[in-house]
Design an enzyme around this catalytic site. Structure first.
Site, PDB file in Angstrom:
ATOM      1  N   SER A  92      25.322 -47.610   7.648  1.00  0.00           N
ATOM      2  CA  SER A  92      26.711 -47.223   7.848  1.00  0.00           C
ATOM      3  C   SER A  92      26.933 -46.854   9.319  1.00  0.00           C
ATOM      4  CB  SER A  92      27.077 -46.085   6.891  1.00  0.00           C
ATOM      5  OG  SER A  92      28.473 -45.940   6.782  1.00  0.00           O
ATOM      6  N   MET A  93      27.366 -45.637   9.639  1.00  0.00           N
ATOM      7  CA  MET A  93      27.522 -45.273  11.045  1.00  0.00           C
ATOM      8  C   MET A  93      26.239 -45.511  11.826  1.00  0.00           C
ATOM      9  SD  MET A  93      28.298 -41.553  12.825  1.00  0.00           S
ATOM     10  CE  MET A  93      26.645 -40.961  12.426  1.00  0.00           C
TER      11      MET A  93
END
Length: 250
Positions: A92-93
């Site tokens: 994700s991030m």
């Protein structure tokens, strides 16, 4: 050792291993999410979890809200440990951080990872998949995170814990949404892309778009699970073991 990583071994002392794997956590997460990875991926891979400021052992440090300064700080801190061969993994991030760190190293002629492994993340040149956190009050943000599986129901029974988590998540999501229009040249290292088949945030087209970010080949693999399929990583490990073993021989 830098603030971002602690000493990591192959699980059998300090003997050198063929490959270092730097692992970048998701928004609101921490290095502890990778605590089982060394046992699962060793002894041919040395797992180096990367911890952003503002959480776990770095709880007292100021958090970043912009992508550029964070990447510059990570690059300076991790440079002495980013020796060949090494690879980046990010979820994700964390996938965006791993990618932008590799881009920065490429731009300045530093040693690149032998591979970039990204998971559960839209390609970096696409719009961010979440609304701006500055438009969401705490209740709306909690509903959004709960729907994605990022706030399990048992945690919601502890309002003080949730209240302490939200500022960290907000700052991380600001980083995640920052600088999206700054398109980088394709990287000369391969990109391996993973996603969950029930991910409500990132679909297969979002993942496939990562193929534009490399000149060295890529592949997309869809695994069972939602956005947080890493909570049950056994099938991912089945893919990563031979993949990382192969890069350790480079």
């Amino acid at each position: 050792m830098t603030r971002y990583v602690e000493c990591a071994t192959n699980g059998a002392g300090l003997a050198p291993v063929p490959l270092r794997l730097f692992c970048f956590h998701h928004a609101g997460g921490g290095a502890s999410m990778y605590r089982t990875w060394q046992r699962a991926l060793g002894p041919h891979t040395s797992v180096w979890p990367v911890l952003l400021p503002g959480r776990e052992r770095r709880r007292g440090e100021a958090r970043f809200q912009e992508l550029g300064p964070l990447i510059a700080d990570m690059d300076a801190q991790l440079d002495e440990h980013a020796t060949e061969p090494y690879a980046f993994f990010g979820h994700s991030m964390g996938a965006l951080l791993a990618y932008r760190l590799a881009c920065r190293r490429h731009a300045r002629g530093a040693t690149l990872p032998v591979a970039l492994i990204v998971s559960g993340c839209t390609a970096p040149h696409l719009p961010p998949p979440l609304p701006s956190v500055d438009t969401l009050d705490d209740s709306a943000l909690i509903r959004l995170l709960t729907g994605l599986g990022g706030l399990p129901a048992p945690i919601l029974e502890f309002p003080a814990l949730v209240s302490g988590m939200l500022p960290v998540i907000r700052d991380d999501l600001r980083v995640f949404a920052d600088d999206r229009k700054n398109v980088q040249p394709p990287l000369p290292c391969p990109i391996h892309i993973f996603g969950g088949d029930a991910d409500a945030l990132v679909d297969e087209l979002d993942l496939t778009a990562w193929q534009d970010c490399t000149t060295s080949g890529s592949e997309v693999r869809i695994l069972p699970g939602d956005h947080f399929f890493l909570d049950r990583p056994d099938e991912l490990f089945d893919h990563l073991r031979p993949l990382l073993r192969g890069y350790g021989k480079v």
